[in-house]
Design a protein around this motif. Structure first.
Motif, PDB file in Angstrom:
ATOM      1  N   GLU A  39       0.829  -1.205   0.000  1.00  0.00           N
ATOM      2  CA  GLU A  39       0.000   0.000   0.000  1.00  0.00           C
ATOM      3  C   GLU A  39       0.864   1.255   0.000  1.00  0.00           C
ATOM      4  O   GLU A  39       0.564   2.232  -0.699  1.00  0.00           O
ATOM      5  N   PHE A  40       1.937   1.232   0.802  1.00  0.00           N
ATOM      6  CA  PHE A  40       2.837   2.382   0.835  1.00  0.00           C
ATOM      7  C   PHE A  40       3.411   2.650  -0.550  1.00  0.00           C
ATOM      8  O   PHE A  40       3.432   3.796  -1.019  1.00  0.00           O
ATOM      9  N   GLN A  41       3.876   1.610  -1.213  1.00  0.00           N
ATOM     10  CA  GLN A  41       4.513   1.789  -2.514  1.00  0.00           C
ATOM     11  C   GLN A  41       3.527   2.290  -3.567  1.00  0.00           C
ATOM     12  O   GLN A  41       3.855   3.170  -4.370  1.00  0.00           O
ATOM     13  N   VAL A  42       2.293   1.752  -3.547  1.00  0.00           N
ATOM     14  CA  VAL A  42       1.275   2.189  -4.509  1.00  0.00           C
ATOM     15  C   VAL A  42       0.889   3.640  -4.266  1.00  0.00           C
ATOM     16  O   VAL A  42       0.824   4.456  -5.200  1.00  0.00           O
ATOM     17  N   LEU A  43       0.640   3.983  -2.999  1.00  0.00           N
ATOM     18  CA  LEU A  43       0.217   5.346  -2.668  1.00  0.00           C
ATOM     19  C   LEU A  43       1.341   6.354  -2.910  1.00  0.00           C
ATOM     20  O   LEU A  43       1.092   7.482  -3.352  1.00  0.00           O
ATOM     21  N   ARG A  44       2.555   5.954  -2.619  1.00  0.00           N
ATOM     22  CA  ARG A  44       3.706   6.840  -2.891  1.00  0.00           C
ATOM     23  C   ARG A  44       3.785   7.134  -4.382  1.00  0.00           C
ATOM     24  O   ARG A  44       3.998   8.281  -4.797  1.00  0.00           O
ATOM     25  N   LYS A  45       3.626   6.088  -5.203  1.00  0.00           N
ATOM     26  CA  LYS A  45       3.676   6.264  -6.654  1.00  0.00           C
ATOM     27  C   LYS A  45       2.556   7.188  -7.119  1.00  0.00           C
ATOM     28  O   LYS A  45       2.758   8.047  -7.996  1.00  0.00           O
ATOM     29  N   MET A  46       1.357   7.027  -6.541  1.00  0.00           N
ATOM     30  CA  MET A  46       0.228   7.882  -6.887  1.00  0.00           C
ATOM     31  C   MET A  46       0.531   9.345  -6.612  1.00  0.00           C
ATOM     32  O   MET A  46       0.274  10.226  -7.440  1.00  0.00           O
ATOM     33  N   MET A  47       1.103   9.618  -5.446  1.00  0.00           N
ATOM     34  CA  MET A  47       1.369  11.002  -5.057  1.00  0.00           C
ATOM     35  C   MET A  47       2.465  11.628  -5.908  1.00  0.00           C
ATOM     36  O   MET A  47       2.369  12.787  -6.321  1.00  0.00           O
ATOM     37  N   LEU A  48       3.508  10.852  -6.173  1.00  0.00           N
ATOM     38  CA  LEU A  48       4.611  11.385  -6.978  1.00  0.00           C
ATOM     39  C   LEU A  48       4.183  11.642  -8.419  1.00  0.00           C
ATOM     40  O   LEU A  48       4.759  12.502  -9.097  1.00  0.00           O
ATOM     41  N   ALA A  49       3.164  10.901  -8.869  1.00  0.00           N
ATOM     42  CA  ALA A  49       2.701  11.071 -10.248  1.00  0.00           C
ATOM     43  C   ALA A  49       1.713  12.221 -10.408  1.00  0.00           C
ATOM     44  O   ALA A  49       1.379  12.595 -11.534  1.00  0.00           O
ATOM     45  N   ASP A  50       1.237  12.774  -9.296  1.00  0.00           N
ATOM     46  CA  ASP A  50       0.232  13.838  -9.342  1.00  0.00           C
ATOM     47  C   ASP A  50       0.898  15.183  -9.088  1.00  0.00           C
ATOM     48  O   ASP A  50       1.399  15.448  -7.999  1.00  0.00           O
ATOM     49  N   SER A  51       0.885  16.051 -10.086  1.00  0.00           N
ATOM     50  CA  SER A  51       1.564  17.343  -9.967  1.00  0.00           C
ATOM     51  C   SER A  51       0.959  18.220  -8.874  1.00  0.00           C
ATOM     52  O   SER A  51       1.629  19.109  -8.335  1.00  0.00           O
ATOM     53  N   THR A  52      -0.298  17.978  -8.521  1.00  0.00           N
ATOM     54  CA  THR A  52      -0.955  18.765  -7.477  1.00  0.00           C
ATOM     55  C   THR A  52      -0.309  18.548  -6.124  1.00  0.00           C
ATOM     56  O   THR A  52      -0.214  19.460  -5.301  1.00  0.00           O
ATOM     57  N   TYR A  53       0.147  17.309  -5.871  1.00  0.00           N
ATOM     58  CA  TYR A  53       0.638  16.951  -4.542  1.00  0.00           C
ATOM     59  C   TYR A  53       2.132  16.647  -4.482  1.00  0.00           C
ATOM     60  O   TYR A  53       2.690  16.538  -3.386  1.00  0.00           O
ATOM     61  N   LYS A  54       2.766  16.520  -5.625  1.00  0.00           N
ATOM     62  CA  LYS A  54       4.150  16.058  -5.655  1.00  0.00           C
ATOM     63  C   LYS A  54       5.063  16.888  -4.756  1.00  0.00           C
ATOM     64  O   LYS A  54       5.916  16.343  -4.048  1.00  0.00           O
ATOM     65  N   GLN A  55       4.911  18.216  -4.785  1.00  0.00           N
ATOM     66  CA  GLN A  55       5.785  19.075  -3.991  1.00  0.00           C
ATOM     67  C   GLN A  55       5.316  19.233  -2.545  1.00  0.00           C
ATOM     68  O   GLN A  55       6.037  19.792  -1.725  1.00  0.00           O
ATOM     69  N   ALA A  56       4.104  18.763  -2.253  1.00  0.00           N
ATOM     70  CA  ALA A  56       3.553  18.940  -0.907  1.00  0.00           C
ATOM     71  C   ALA A  56       3.731  17.715  -0.017  1.00  0.00           C
ATOM     72  O   ALA A  56       3.529  17.805   1.190  1.00  0.00           O
ATOM     73  N   ILE A  57       4.094  16.586  -0.612  1.00  0.00           N
ATOM     74  CA  ILE A  57       4.207  15.378   0.191  1.00  0.00           C
ATOM     75  C   ILE A  57       5.429  15.465   1.109  1.00  0.00           C
ATOM     76  O   ILE A  57       6.379  16.179   0.828  1.00  0.00           O
ATOM     77  N   PRO A  58       5.417  14.724   2.223  1.00  0.00           N
ATOM     78  CA  PRO A  58       6.545  14.764   3.153  1.00  0.00           C
ATOM     79  C   PRO A  58       7.859  14.368   2.473  1.00  0.00           C
ATOM     80  O   PRO A  58       7.876  13.460   1.629  1.00  0.00           O
ATOM     81  N   PRO A  59       8.955  15.029   2.808  1.00  0.00           N
ATOM     82  CA  PRO A  59      10.254  14.698   2.198  1.00  0.00           C
ATOM     83  C   PRO A  59      10.640  13.231   2.358  1.00  0.00           C
ATOM     84  O   PRO A  59      11.225  12.642   1.442  1.00  0.00           O
ATOM     85  N   PHE A  60      10.298  12.632   3.501  1.00  0.00           N
ATOM     86  CA  PHE A  60      10.710  11.236   3.702  1.00  0.00           C
ATOM     87  C   PHE A  60       9.949  10.294   2.773  1.00  0.00           C
ATOM     88  O   PHE A  60      10.436   9.207   2.452  1.00  0.00           O
ATOM     89  N   VAL A  61       8.758  10.697   2.325  1.00  0.00           N
ATOM     90  CA  VAL A  61       8.021   9.884   1.361  1.00  0.00           C
ATOM     91  C   VAL A  61       8.719   9.917   0.000  1.00  0.00           C
ATOM     92  O   VAL A  61       8.834   8.896  -0.687  1.00  0.00           O
ATOM     93  N   ARG A  62       9.189  11.097  -0.378  1.00  0.00           N
ATOM     94  CA  ARG A  62       9.899  11.212  -1.659  1.00  0.00           C
ATOM     95  C   ARG A  62      11.216  10.437  -1.637  1.00  0.00           C
ATOM     96  O   ARG A  62      11.642   9.883  -2.645  1.00  0.00           O
ATOM     97  N   ARG A  63      11.851  10.405  -0.470  1.00  0.00           N
ATOM     98  CA  ARG A  63      13.214   9.867  -0.381  1.00  0.00           C
ATOM     99  C   ARG A  63      13.247   8.347  -0.328  1.00  0.00           C
ATOM    100  O   ARG A  63      14.154   7.728  -0.889  1.00  0.00           O
TER     101      ARG A  63
END
Length: 253
Positions: A39-63
């Motif tokens: 679930e973490f991997q799927v949701l992380r991919k969803m957020m990184l693929a969405d320009s609306t939220y990509k810059q707003a997600i927590p840094p540790f999620v991106r890393r």
């Protein structure tokens, strides 16, 4: 692409983001099963693929790409799990606020909530809100306990609870726990710090998901509507407008 269009089990972006936050709140306590990691991997991919939220997600999620690699980051927040939970909620706030604004816009465009709930709840000041929480949340907790007991009771034919009831019980237990934390914070004079950490949004989500799971069972559904109404009187956001849909769906034979 909106998050809910990628995975249809989510009602909207806010629901998807709050579920992602839930996954991480479980992870900070040490949960590491394969399903949670997926679930973490799927949701992380969803957020990184969405320009609306990509810059707003927590840094540790991106890393970090999986929950196993996240553990050092969680430990850096605090050696104790509760401060870790607080930090996760804090870092999710920017993305949640974006999603909340989007949901509010859609709600107002549809005409479900074009009014200020303070006009009928009476909760208009911080002092009023503290009084409402300390007075009404104990009633809500008792109502939730009774509803859970009713849903868990054996059916007259001995059959197990329906799937909707099982989902409702899970959400009601989470709601009971979150409301208990809010009440404790109110008693300690720290309720606004707790609300700012995102717990109010989490509470609203659990309540709405429980009501949705019970919509095919008239009496528990009506009881869940009462719980939602009491929470609205405490000033919880995104509850008052949602009650309109509950009222409409309660018009059944």
């Amino acid at each position: 692409m909106p998050l809910e269009l990628i995975d249809t089990k989510f009602e909207n972006d806010l629901d998807a983001l709050l579920h992602f936050q839930d996954v991480l709140l479980k992870a900070v306590e040490g949960a590491r099963d394969d399903e949670l990691n997926r679930e973490f991997q799927v949701l992380r991919k969803m957020m990184l693929a969405d320009s609306t939220y990509k810059q707003a997600i927590p840094p540790f999620v991106r890393r970090y790409r999986d929950l196993g690699s996240l553990w050092p980051a969680f430990k850096s927040f605090s050696p104790q799990w509760e401060p870790r939970r607080v930090e996760v909620r804090k870092q999710f706030e920017p993305a949640l606020k974006i999603a909340e604004r989007a949901e509010l816009f859609v709600t107002n465009e549809l005409g479900a909530s074009g009014y200020d709930s303070t006009a009928w709840t009476g909760v208009s000041t911080p002092t009023d809100r503290i009084k409402a929480v300390k007075t009404l949340i104990p009633v809500t907790l008792l109502a939730i306990e009774q509803l859970i007991a009713s849903l868990e009771a054996p059916n007259h034919n001995g059959a197990p609870p329906l799937d909707g009831a099982k989902e409702a019980i899970e959400q009601l237990r989470a709601l009971h726990s979150a409301l208990g934390k809010l009440l404790a914070a109110a008693d300690e004079g720290k309720i606004f710090d707790t609300l700012n950490d995102g717990l109010a949004t989490e509470v609203a989500r659990y309540a709405k998901r429980a009501a949705k799971a019970l919509r095919d069972d008239p009496i528990p559904y009506a009881f869940s509507a009462m719980i939602l109404a009491v929470m609205s009187a405490c000033g919880f956001g995104n509850i008052a407008g949602w009650l309109a849909g509950v009222a409409i769906n309660m018009k059944r034979k």
